[in-house]
Design a protein around this motif. Sequence first.
Motif, PDB file in Angstrom:
ATOM      1  N   GLY A 151       1.040  -1.086   0.088  1.00 58.06           N
ATOM      2  CA  GLY A 151       0.057  -0.038  -0.007  1.00 58.06           C
ATOM      3  C   GLY A 151       0.789   1.188   0.067  1.00 58.06           C
ATOM      4  N   GLY A 152       0.266   2.360  -0.391  1.00 57.38           N
ATOM      5  CA  GLY A 152       1.197   3.639  -0.197  1.00 57.38           C
ATOM      6  C   GLY A 152       1.419   3.962  -1.872  1.00 57.38           C
ATOM      7  N   LEU A 164      -4.139   2.389   2.614  1.00 59.54           N
ATOM      8  CA  LEU A 164      -3.895   1.344   3.546  1.00 59.54           C
ATOM      9  C   LEU A 164      -2.815   1.734   4.394  1.00 59.54           C
ATOM     10  CD1 LEU A 164      -4.157  -1.708   1.181  1.00 59.54           C
ATOM     11  CD2 LEU A 164      -5.663  -0.630   2.419  1.00 59.54           C
ATOM     12  N   ALA A 165      -1.496   2.175   3.828  1.00 62.96           N
ATOM     13  CA  ALA A 165      -0.277   2.426   4.910  1.00 62.96           C
ATOM     14  C   ALA A 165      -0.671   3.563   5.602  1.00 62.96           C
ATOM     15  CB  ALA A 165       0.855   2.811   3.729  1.00 62.96           C
ATOM     16  N   PRO A 166      -1.240   4.572   5.276  1.00 62.96           N
ATOM     17  CA  PRO A 166      -1.683   5.785   6.202  1.00 62.96           C
ATOM     18  C   PRO A 166      -2.487   5.143   7.596  1.00 62.96           C
ATOM     19  CG  PRO A 166      -1.874   6.571   4.216  1.00 62.96           C
ATOM     20  CD  PRO A 166      -1.513   5.039   3.986  1.00 62.96           C
ATOM     21  N   LEU A 167      -3.497   4.367   7.273  1.00 62.79           N
ATOM     22  CA  LEU A 167      -4.299   3.883   8.357  1.00 62.79           C
ATOM     23  C   LEU A 167      -3.677   2.538   8.950  1.00 62.79           C
ATOM     24  CD1 LEU A 167      -7.746   4.056   6.331  1.00 62.79           C
ATOM     25  CD2 LEU A 167      -6.774   5.543   8.164  1.00 62.79           C
ATOM     26  N   GLY A 168      -2.591   2.223   8.469  1.00 65.32           N
ATOM     27  CA  GLY A 168      -2.054   1.062   9.415  1.00 65.32           C
ATOM     28  C   GLY A 168      -2.621  -0.405   9.041  1.00 65.32           C
ATOM     29  N   ALA A 227      -2.417  -3.569   6.843  1.00 64.95           N
ATOM     30  CA  ALA A 227      -1.357  -4.434   5.891  1.00 64.95           C
ATOM     31  C   ALA A 227      -1.922  -4.925   4.654  1.00 64.95           C
ATOM     32  CB  ALA A 227      -1.234  -5.677   6.866  1.00 64.95           C
ATOM     33  N   THR A 228      -3.289  -5.304   4.665  1.00 68.63           N
ATOM     34  CA  THR A 228      -3.851  -5.735   3.418  1.00 68.63           C
ATOM     35  C   THR A 228      -5.214  -4.935   2.932  1.00 68.63           C
ATOM     36  OG1 THR A 228      -5.136  -7.329   4.429  1.00 68.63           O
ATOM     37  CG2 THR A 228      -2.853  -8.033   3.549  1.00 68.63           C
ATOM     38  N   ARG A 229      -5.693  -5.023   1.853  1.00 65.35           N
ATOM     39  CA  ARG A 229      -6.731  -4.473   1.459  1.00 65.35           C
ATOM     40  C   ARG A 229      -8.213  -5.053   2.140  1.00 65.35           C
ATOM     41  NH1 ARG A 229      -8.852  -2.238  -3.866  1.00 65.35           N
ATOM     42  NH2 ARG A 229     -11.274  -2.786  -3.746  1.00 65.35           N
ATOM     43  N   PRO A 230      -8.860  -4.308   2.887  1.00 63.98           N
ATOM     44  CA  PRO A 230      -9.790  -4.850   3.850  1.00 63.98           C
ATOM     45  C   PRO A 230     -11.027  -5.431   2.889  1.00 63.98           C
ATOM     46  CG  PRO A 230      -9.996  -2.438   3.788  1.00 63.98           C
ATOM     47  CD  PRO A 230      -8.733  -2.875   2.900  1.00 63.98           C
ATOM     48  N   ARG A 231     -11.747  -6.452   3.580  1.00 64.40           N
ATOM     49  CA  ARG A 231     -12.719  -7.013   2.616  1.00 64.40           C
ATOM     50  C   ARG A 231     -14.025  -6.388   2.899  1.00 64.40           C
ATOM     51  NH1 ARG A 231     -11.718 -12.171   0.862  1.00 64.40           N
ATOM     52  NH2 ARG A 231      -9.827 -13.115   1.324  1.00 64.40           N
ATOM     53  N   ASP A 232     -14.316  -5.809   4.214  1.00 66.32           N
ATOM     54  CA  ASP A 232     -15.604  -4.931   4.508  1.00 66.32           C
ATOM     55  C   ASP A 232     -15.822  -3.825   3.818  1.00 66.32           C
ATOM     56  OD1 ASP A 232     -14.957  -3.134   7.078  1.00 66.32           O
ATOM     57  OD2 ASP A 232     -13.598  -4.773   6.816  1.00 66.32           O
ATOM     58  N   LEU A 233     -16.953  -3.185   3.307  1.00 67.94           N
ATOM     59  CA  LEU A 233     -17.111  -2.099   2.842  1.00 67.94           C
ATOM     60  C   LEU A 233     -16.866  -1.000   3.589  1.00 67.94           C
ATOM     61  CD1 LEU A 233     -18.203  -0.867   0.011  1.00 67.94           C
ATOM     62  CD2 LEU A 233     -20.545  -0.999   1.096  1.00 67.94           C
ATOM     63  N   ALA A 234     -17.087  -0.835   4.979  1.00 67.31           N
ATOM     64  CA  ALA A 234     -16.914   0.331   5.660  1.00 67.31           C
ATOM     65  C   ALA A 234     -15.510   0.843   5.560  1.00 67.31           C
ATOM     66  CB  ALA A 234     -17.358   0.107   7.089  1.00 67.31           C
ATOM     67  N   ARG A 235     -14.547  -0.239   5.975  1.00 67.11           N
ATOM     68  CA  ARG A 235     -13.195  -0.043   5.858  1.00 67.11           C
ATOM     69  C   ARG A 235     -12.665   0.144   4.650  1.00 67.11           C
ATOM     70  NH1 ARG A 235      -9.364  -3.728   9.263  1.00 67.11           N
ATOM     71  NH2 ARG A 235     -10.345  -5.288   7.951  1.00 67.11           N
ATOM     72  N   ALA A 257     -10.562   4.550   1.175  1.00 70.13           N
ATOM     73  CA  ALA A 257     -10.728   5.192  -0.216  1.00 70.13           C
ATOM     74  C   ALA A 257     -10.705   6.798   0.046  1.00 70.13           C
ATOM     75  CB  ALA A 257     -11.991   4.918  -0.891  1.00 70.13           C
ATOM     76  N   SER A 258     -11.326   7.079   1.206  1.00 69.20           N
ATOM     77  CA  SER A 258     -11.533   8.579   1.789  1.00 69.20           C
ATOM     78  C   SER A 258      -9.919   9.101   2.036  1.00 69.20           C
ATOM     79  CB  SER A 258     -12.353   8.674   3.014  1.00 69.20           C
ATOM     80  OG  SER A 258     -12.577   9.812   3.513  1.00 69.20           O
ATOM     81  N   VAL A 259      -9.312   8.449   2.817  1.00 70.23           N
ATOM     82  CA  VAL A 259      -7.938   8.879   3.010  1.00 70.23           C
ATOM     83  C   VAL A 259      -7.174   8.850   1.631  1.00 70.23           C
ATOM     84  CG1 VAL A 259      -5.774   8.372   4.243  1.00 70.23           C
ATOM     85  CG2 VAL A 259      -7.879   8.225   5.518  1.00 70.23           C
TER      86      VAL A 259
END
Length: 380
Positions: free
Chosen positions: A31-32, A67-71, A73-81, A86-88
């Motif tokens: 990520g990043g 991903l990296a800024p939010l700590g 490690a991998t692309r989240p599976r759940d929509l909210a995360r 994406a927002s960041v």
Amino acid sequence: MSGAAEVRAAVATAQRVVVKVGSSSLTTAHGGIDDARVATVVDALAKARASGREVVLVSSGAIAAGLAPLGMATRPRDLARQQAAASVGQGLLMATYTSAFTGHGLRVGQVLLTVDDVTRRSHYRNAYRTLHQLLQLGVVPIVNENDTVATHEIRFGDNDRLAALVAQLVHADLLVLLSDVDGLYDGNPHKPGATRLADVHSLADLDGIDIGSAGKSGLGSGGMVTKVEAASIATGSGIDVVLASAPEVSAVLAGHTVGTWFHRRAGRRATRLLWLEHATDGRGSLTLDPGAVRAVVERGASLLPAGITGVAGTFTAGDPVDLLDETGRAVARGVVNYDAAELPALLGRSTKDLARELGPEYEREVVHRDDLVLLGRPRR
């Protein structure tokens, strides 16, 4: 001139070009954003702009960049995360693009789209006007799906399909799909013996070929299947498509024989109809009697209340719905003009009778023929 030379000459001289770049081609494995990878794409597009060509960039990478800024490690599976990432990431991605294009004296404009922007008339017109105005002003539009508000039910699903629809929306001459694979192969490209296909003249050329499913990075949401689907959408609307790896973007735009070239197959079609055919699922369904099926499929007629025998699902006016025959097979898909709750009382009745009883606003089609596509037709 040989056929190959003509093909590449057409690519090299395409005046309005849409370039789609995937997450894996812009970000690090963890990520990043990878500035060097971004620079490769931007430098090539800036060179094309300097030669007088118009370019639109469809860029994935917002979720991966966050991903990296939010700590994570991998692309989240759940929509909210995913939406939080994406927002960041979208702001970081645009900041990187703005800086890179500014170095070439070019301005960029962000365009975030949802499914409604290509399926609902008013939204579609707004998207069309915005993109065309940006191009007229000499701005490079950077398009992405609006991941921060999209839900599982109202997503493009991947930016390959989005890019194909944007290419049609802006009347592009060429669509370039960039990823971590340098073209379409007749087998697993990471195994010996696989051969890259230089040209695809029709989808029939792919019969018997295992297209596969995903890229090797795990950061994106698409794969080779979605790229072939996107190529089908674009070529079916008269747009040439080249699939190549991101480092080859300059070579592609220069007309070099890299990647896989998908030949345009037809004249332009309405973007909304392409979306209905290739990239939506019905929010509900309408079951038609045999006479209505013949009218819609064979005569190209609109669907009227008199020909409907059943309604299923929850939908509102303006949503896509599947039109089923009596066996449950989907024969068409269209944009419905009524809410699901309104339709049961109208079934089997003529529009003239409905207008007399309920008012003139009920003398209208359930699905107009201009907002309808047939499904299950043979591939060309």
